[in-house]
Design a protein around this motif. Sequence first.
Motif, PDB file in Angstrom:
ATOM      1  N   PHE A 135       1.532   0.871  -5.185  1.00 59.19           N
ATOM      2  CA  PHE A 135       0.398   1.188  -6.054  1.00 59.19           C
ATOM      3  C   PHE A 135       0.864   1.432  -7.494  1.00 59.19           C
ATOM      4  CE2 PHE A 135      -1.977   2.211  -2.108  1.00 59.19           C
ATOM      5  CZ  PHE A 135      -3.129   1.481  -2.374  1.00 59.19           C
ATOM      6  N   ARG A 136       2.033   2.074  -7.680  1.00 65.62           N
ATOM      7  CA  ARG A 136       2.559   2.288  -9.032  1.00 65.62           C
ATOM      8  C   ARG A 136       2.828   0.959  -9.725  1.00 65.62           C
ATOM      9  NH1 ARG A 136       5.776   6.462  -6.742  1.00 65.62           N
ATOM     10  NH2 ARG A 136       7.603   5.092  -6.785  1.00 65.62           N
ATOM     11  N   GLU A 137       3.380   0.015  -8.963  1.00 64.95           N
ATOM     12  CA  GLU A 137       3.670  -1.294  -9.553  1.00 64.95           C
ATOM     13  C   GLU A 137       2.389  -2.032  -9.910  1.00 64.95           C
ATOM     14  OE1 GLU A 137       6.277  -3.587  -7.137  1.00 64.95           O
ATOM     15  OE2 GLU A 137       8.051  -2.364  -7.601  1.00 64.95           O
ATOM     16  N   ARG A 138       1.376  -1.951  -9.051  1.00 67.15           N
ATOM     17  CA  ARG A 138       0.121  -2.643  -9.354  1.00 67.15           C
ATOM     18  C   ARG A 138      -0.535  -2.043 -10.601  1.00 67.15           C
ATOM     19  NH1 ARG A 138       2.430  -4.300  -5.871  1.00 67.15           N
ATOM     20  NH2 ARG A 138       3.290  -5.388  -7.650  1.00 67.15           N
ATOM     21  N   LYS A 139      -0.443  -0.717 -10.736  1.00 65.63           N
ATOM     22  CA  LYS A 139      -0.996  -0.070 -11.924  1.00 65.63           C
ATOM     23  C   LYS A 139      -0.234  -0.511 -13.165  1.00 65.63           C
ATOM     24  CE  LYS A 139      -1.963   4.476 -13.927  1.00 65.63           C
ATOM     25  NZ  LYS A 139      -1.876   5.961 -13.726  1.00 65.63           N
ATOM     26  N   PHE A 142       0.803  -1.219   0.000  1.00 65.31           N
ATOM     27  CA  PHE A 142       0.000   0.000   0.000  1.00 65.31           C
ATOM     28  C   PHE A 142       0.846   1.283   0.000  1.00 65.31           C
ATOM     29  CE2 PHE A 142      -3.041  -2.921   2.382  1.00 65.31           C
ATOM     30  CZ  PHE A 142      -3.666  -3.334   1.217  1.00 65.31           C
ATOM     31  N   SER A 143       2.158   1.160  -0.197  1.00 64.51           N
ATOM     32  CA  SER A 143       2.975   2.361  -0.358  1.00 64.51           C
ATOM     33  C   SER A 143       2.738   2.928  -1.755  1.00 64.51           C
ATOM     34  CB  SER A 143       4.455   2.033  -0.169  1.00 64.51           C
ATOM     35  OG  SER A 143       4.903   1.166  -1.203  1.00 64.51           O
TER      36      SER A 143
END
Length: 439
Positions: free
Chosen positions: A84-88, A79-80
């Motif tokens: 979130f950038r990696e999940r996107k 949740f850092s």
Amino acid sequence: MFVKSSFRIGLDGFNLSLEKGTGVATYARTLSRALSGLGCPVDALFGLNIPTGSIPTLREVRFFDKLVTSGRPKSPAVFSKRWFRERKADLLPPKSIEIPITGRVDSRSFSERLPAFDRIFNVDDLFRRAARHFRQTGKFTAVRMENPPDIMHWTYPFPIEVEGAANIYTLHDVVPLRLPHTTLDDKAYYFRLLQTVGTRASGVCTVSEASKADILSFFPGMASRLHNTYQACDTDRPAFHRPDSECLAEIQADFGLSRHSYFIFFGSLEPKKNIGRVIEAFLASRSSRKLILVGAMAWKSDRELRYLEHGISTGRIMMIDYLPERTLFSLLRQARALLFPSLSEGFGLPVIEAMHCGVPVLTSREGALPEVGGDATLHTEAYDVDAITSAIQQLDQDDSLCEQLVAKGYQQVRKFDMASYQKRLIEMYRSVLSTTSTV
């Protein structure tokens, strides 16, 4: 099907981006030079952390900046912002960008690490993203490249493929499956990955008949697309052409060593290299020479290295984490012999490199070592410390034996020269392209 007389080949830059390099990095560089020597344009595809939206002017700067700090980043906290950038990014198809090499960045410090290339591309964090995607979905990551190569030759089995290219994967060995206790790989992941490579690849490349047999023992379905090209030693590298006197002066100044005053091992310090038994056997040999170990500790094993500290404390063993190639080969060329009785080798490039340098070699009868070394090495039993001790004593005391091994070594290496390697590569590529509908 019509097959071109020359092809554009893509190579991955995964191991080439590691600052201290690996055997696979040497394989990739030699492969690139073999292809360049054949007149084949070479595209190098890296996976450094360079944002896709980087303006062209900064791409070259960022590329060489990341080559210095290319260690594998730690996973972000859940949740850092980075998480979130990696999940996107995982939801979007990876996009390659070309890195313009204009010469404005002084890249001479990287001359030993970079392959021969015509174009360089990058996909932001490609290899980590692809591994994560494969773990989650069991699917390969598809990469789009502008004007893709005819063949994408991956130098290691990655869960990635380039669209519009025939994808070939090199399997150097299957040590994680054959000797599972000697590696830290996730065996289930590795097995599933190789299974998928076997079904999706246009071709699979390996580097010895021993590796080919091991691969087929686990994956018999690969038989129709598995090619053995062996390897070659790129003797055009500057390290092979330095004057002997210069090499001797360097090791005397840097390490206080004289010609033939030591045995050498170089490579990753890991259980499959049999380092524990080599150390034990060397200490038992009572040789007055030293043992020089050059290589990073791949992973520690108290059982493997229980005698190492004693050898270092008594001055009989010298351990060096990493050396630039010129210094490593200075040490190699002045050594009494290379000790290389591994438990398994897909090929065993250090054996060929030592022979080229006129250095006797001790090998085991395991893996590809008998076919690569032939009768030009002194063979011993990998699992028998007493046998290794006896072999070291022979090399220590018998000048005539060493001279015979050197003479035979010069003959043996001709089987693995660059011209022979190039011929085998072209035969593989022609075979793959003749049966692939993408070209």
